[in-house]
Structures are given as structure tokens and as C-alpha cells.
Enzyme design. Structure first.
Site, PDB file in Angstrom:
ATOM      1  N   PRO A 125       2.320  49.589  -6.337  1.00 25.53           N
ATOM      2  CA  PRO A 125       2.646  49.133  -7.688  1.00 25.53           C
ATOM      3  C   PRO A 125       1.426  48.515  -8.362  1.00 25.53           C
ATOM      4  O   PRO A 125       0.694  47.730  -7.758  1.00 25.53           O
ATOM      5  CB  PRO A 125       3.752  48.099  -7.467  1.00 25.53           C
ATOM      6  CG  PRO A 125       3.630  47.680  -6.040  1.00 25.53           C
ATOM      7  CD  PRO A 125       3.075  48.848  -5.299  1.00 25.53           C
ATOM      8  N   VAL A 126       1.205  48.880  -9.615  1.00 24.85           N
ATOM      9  CA  VAL A 126       0.036  48.398 -10.364  1.00 24.85           C
ATOM     10  C   VAL A 126       0.206  46.917 -10.692  1.00 24.85           C
ATOM     11  O   VAL A 126       1.286  46.465 -11.079  1.00 24.85           O
ATOM     12  CB  VAL A 126      -0.140  49.215 -11.659  1.00 24.85           C
ATOM     13  CG1 VAL A 126      -1.272  48.654 -12.503  1.00 24.85           C
ATOM     14  CG2 VAL A 126      -0.396  50.677 -11.323  1.00 24.85           C
ATOM     15  N   GLY A 127      -0.881  46.157 -10.528  1.00 23.61           N
ATOM     16  CA  GLY A 127      -0.883  44.759 -10.925  1.00 23.61           C
ATOM     17  C   GLY A 127      -0.123  43.831 -10.018  1.00 23.61           C
ATOM     18  O   GLY A 127       0.153  42.696 -10.380  1.00 23.61           O
ATOM     19  N   LEU A 130      -1.678  44.152  -4.592  1.00 24.86           N
ATOM     20  CA  LEU A 130      -1.811  44.963  -3.381  1.00 24.86           C
ATOM     21  C   LEU A 130      -3.045  45.867  -3.421  1.00 24.86           C
ATOM     22  O   LEU A 130      -3.173  46.762  -2.589  1.00 24.86           O
ATOM     23  CB  LEU A 130      -0.552  45.804  -3.165  1.00 24.86           C
ATOM     24  CG  LEU A 130       0.715  45.016  -2.834  1.00 24.86           C
ATOM     25  CD1 LEU A 130       1.911  45.957  -2.725  1.00 24.86           C
ATOM     26  CD2 LEU A 130       0.537  44.226  -1.542  1.00 24.86           C
ATOM     27  N   GLY A 131      -3.929  45.647  -4.364  1.00 26.04           N
ATOM     28  CA  GLY A 131      -5.174  46.411  -4.384  1.00 26.04           C
ATOM     29  C   GLY A 131      -5.017  47.817  -4.918  1.00 26.04           C
ATOM     30  O   GLY A 131      -5.776  48.703  -4.522  1.00 26.04           O
ATOM     31  N   SER A 132      -4.074  48.038  -5.838  1.00 24.59           N
ATOM     32  CA  SER A 132      -3.878  49.394  -6.356  1.00 24.59           C
ATOM     33  C   SER A 132      -5.127  49.912  -7.052  1.00 24.59           C
ATOM     34  O   SER A 132      -5.491  51.087  -6.903  1.00 24.59           O
ATOM     35  CB  SER A 132      -2.691  49.426  -7.324  1.00 24.59           C
ATOM     36  OG  SER A 132      -2.923  48.583  -8.445  1.00 24.59           O
ATOM     37  N   ALA A 135      -7.878  50.657  -4.394  1.00 29.10           N
ATOM     38  CA  ALA A 135      -7.541  51.873  -3.646  1.00 29.10           C
ATOM     39  C   ALA A 135      -7.776  53.112  -4.493  1.00 29.10           C
ATOM     40  O   ALA A 135      -8.275  54.135  -4.000  1.00 29.10           O
ATOM     41  CB  ALA A 135      -6.090  51.817  -3.181  1.00 29.10           C
ATOM     42  N   ASP A 177     -11.472  43.252  -2.092  1.00 27.49           N
ATOM     43  CA  ASP A 177     -10.454  44.292  -2.215  1.00 27.49           C
ATOM     44  C   ASP A 177     -11.010  45.664  -1.861  1.00 27.49           C
ATOM     45  O   ASP A 177     -10.411  46.415  -1.083  1.00 27.49           O
ATOM     46  CB  ASP A 177      -9.908  44.328  -3.647  1.00 27.49           C
ATOM     47  CG  ASP A 177      -8.996  43.154  -3.955  1.00 27.49           C
ATOM     48  OD1 ASP A 177      -8.918  42.218  -3.133  1.00 27.49           O
ATOM     49  OD2 ASP A 177      -8.376  43.160  -5.031  1.00 27.49           O
TER      50      ASP A 177
END
Length: 343
Positions: A125-127, A130-132, A135, A177
Site C-alpha cells: 500500500p502506498v504511503g 512499508l517502503g512502497s 521498492a 529504506d
């Protein structure tokens, strides 16, 4: 140049967020949810980005001009102007990362002589913290380098992906990240030494809880800077976090989950004093602890996003149920996932 698909994991920060920007160490874990990027050649010198219904097209000249503009703002340390320029520009991080990749491979490389299209699919999920973004940047950098015929060690991918975090985080960002997403496993990061993978293979029974509250990292980072200007004595808290990280490394090396959990709790208390927690985070953390978690804290910049709870082995389901009951959304994502790779 042929089409290449690469993927990179998301991450959680175990300890050290915010302090890592003040020359303290931080620990992160790659998680078993990934972003995937497919890079394909074009006959012209253009480029296109596509993800979740969003699309951007441009030329190599456009990308080079954008890089030159951002480079100048960074050199002048004009972060306010950089945020105004790139803050609402969704593809700015990807554009900046790819511009660095193209500069790295040079005009004679396989990528250098042609345009390319990049498209992403992500489980992250963006924002959320979780480092979207990291990644997505790591998978883009790896795929483009491989397509250019370059051997792409994860440290090189991490350095390139970090350029995207600089944009996304408002002009200042550690490589925590991007290092976690590129190297995978458990990583230790410092500004001086960059990311390095820890030789730890112990299973970490982590439960991730998403508050659903979204906060921009750049905004939260600015809030911390304002708080420090108003009360410079708070800077001592970053040294305390550094000591907690050292203790966590020892706990991980010895497989002492109880000690690690206690250190997570202490880190959360300091982050709350820095003003980066949120009532939704506090509720999920309290619920996890009541359900028997060994420790729990926010993960990432804060202001919303996700928290992590360290469960006793075999108690993950009970902790997850408590987080869900408190209004969170738990994610099943094993810690210590492999880093960036070609699919």
C-alpha cells in the site's frame, strides 16, 4: 535490449527511524510483499511510466532537464523549492531514479541508445510506511540495469533507488529504506557506512498493523525539524535511540526476543516524545501489547501508517486479531524476505 521484470520487497523499520538522519544506526527487515517493475525497450528515445491507471510520457531530454533542475536545487540546499517542484509530481521519484540509471550506463549502453517503458504492480500500500516507493525505485533500477547488460549488485541498486527517496521525502532521506529493499533480509544502516545485511537467520514473528491513516514523510520530517528548533534538548533522544539499536543488535544475535520486544517499546516511547506517533497508532500498539505482544512500535516516519508488533512464536494470530479488533488492518508478511531480484 530485451524486456526485464524485477521485483523488490517492502520493509519495516525495527528501530531507529528519525535518529538515522542524525547519524545514528537503524535496523530494518525486508518483508514478504513485493513491488514488480517491467522494463521494455522502445524504438524512439521516449519513456513511459504506468501504474494503477496513472501514466506519464516524455523524452530523454525531458528527463535530463528534470535531473539537472533537481541536482541544482539539492546543491543549493534549497529544500523548500525542491518540495514545491516535486511534491505533487507523482512520477518525480521514478523519473529521477531512471535519469540516474541512464547517466550510470552512459549513452553507449543498451539503455542509453533507446527509450523504454516501465510499468509496476505492487503488493504494498502506498504511503503506509512499508517502503512502497523504495521498492518501486529498486525494482526499476535493477530492471533497467539488467536490461542494459549490467551486473547489478544490490548495493548499486540501493544507491540508485535512494535517489527516489530523496525526492519523495522532501529533499532529505537516509538510504535505510532503499538499502532494506535492495539487500533484503535484516539490514543495519548508518549514514557513514550505508546499508549492510546482518548475519541473522532467526525467525522474527512480526505482525504488521496498518492504521489506514496516511501521512507524507516529508511533512512528518519537517514536523520533527520544527520541534527540534523549538526545543534543541530533544536532540539527546536520538543518542538514546542509537543505544537501543545497539541493544537490539545484541538481542537479535542471541535470539532474545523478550529483550528485543522491550527495546521496541522503549523506542516507541521516544518516538512519541518526538511527536511522530498518532492516536490510531497508539490504539493498535496498546491492543497488541494487551494481547501479549513482546513489544510494539510505529514503523516508518509516523504520523499514521503502520506499526509492528513482536509476538511470541505461535501467538501471531492472537496479536493480529487484537490489532484488527482495534481498527487496524493486519498484513501477513514474513520478515527477512529476499532482496531485489530478476523475476
Amino acid at each position: 535490449m530485451t524486456a526485464v521484470v524485477a521485483s523488490a520487497p517492502g520493509k519495516v523499520i525495527l528501530l531507529g527511524e528519525h535518529a538515522v538522519n542524525r547519524r545514528q544506526p537503524a535496523l530494518a527487515a525486508a518483508i514478504g510483499r513485493r513491488a514488480r517493475c517491467r522494463v521494455a525497450p522502445r524504438a524512439d528515445d521516449g519513456y513511459a511510466f504506468a501504474v494503477d491507471g496513472r501514466r506519464e510520457e516524455g523524452t530523454r531530454a525531458d528527463m535530463a532537464a528534470f535531473k539537472a533542475e533537481v541536482d541544482a536545487l539539492r546543491a543549493a540546499e534549497d529544500l523548500d523549492a525542491l518540495r514545491r517542484r516535486a511534491g505533487a509530481d507523482f512520477f518525480a521519484p521514478a523519473r529521477y531514479v531512471l535519469a540516474h540509471v541512464l547517466a550510470r550506463v552512459g549513452e553507449t549502453g543498451a539503455v542509453g541508445g533507446a527509450g523504454l517503458d516501465a510499468a509496476w504492480r505492487s503488493d504494498l500500500p502506498v504511503g503506509s510506511g512499508l517502503g512502497s516507493g523504495a521498492a518501486a525505485s529498486a525494482s526499476l533500477a535493477h530492471a533497467a540495469l539488467v536490461a542494459a547488460g549490467r551486473v547489478a549488485p544490490p548495493e548499486e541498486v540501493a544507491a540508485l533507488a535512494w535517489q527516489g527517496d530523496v525526492i519523495a521525502h522532501g529533499g532529505t532521506a537516509s538510504g535505510l529504506d532503499s538499502g532494506a529493499c535492495a539487500l533484503g533480509g535484516l539490514t543495519r544502516y548508518t549514514l557513514a557506512d550505508g546499508p549492510r545485511r546482518l548475519p541473522v537467520t532467526a525467525h522474527l514473528p512480526l505482525v504488521i498493523g496498518d492504521t489506514g491513516v496516511r501521512a507524507e514523510t516529508a511533512v512528518v520530517n519537517a514536523r520533527v525539524r520544527d520541534r527540534l528548533r523549538a526545543d534543541p534538548a530533544l536532540a539527546a533522544l536520538f543518542d538514546e535511540i542509537g543505544l537501543l539499536v545497539a541493544g537490539a543488535e545484541a538481542a537479535l544475535a542471541g535470539g532474545d526476543l523478550a529483550a528485543l520486544g522491550a527495546l521496541l517499546d522503549l523506542n516507541q516511547a521516544i518516538l512519541a516524545r518526538l511527536g511522530v506517533s498518532h492516536p490510531a497508532l497508539d490504539a493498535l500498539i496498546a491492543a497488541a501489547r494487551r494481547a501479549g505482544a513482546l513489544g510494539a512500535k510505529l514503523s516508518g516516519s509516523g504520523g499514521g501508517g503502520v506499526m509492528i508488533a513482536l509476538a511470541e512464536p505461535g501467538r501471531e494470530a492472537a496479536v493480529a486479531a487484537a490489532i484488527d479488533a482495534a481498527g487496524g488492518r493486519t498484513l501477513v508478511a514474513p520478515a527477512g524476505a529476499p532482496g531485489v531480484r530478476t523475476e
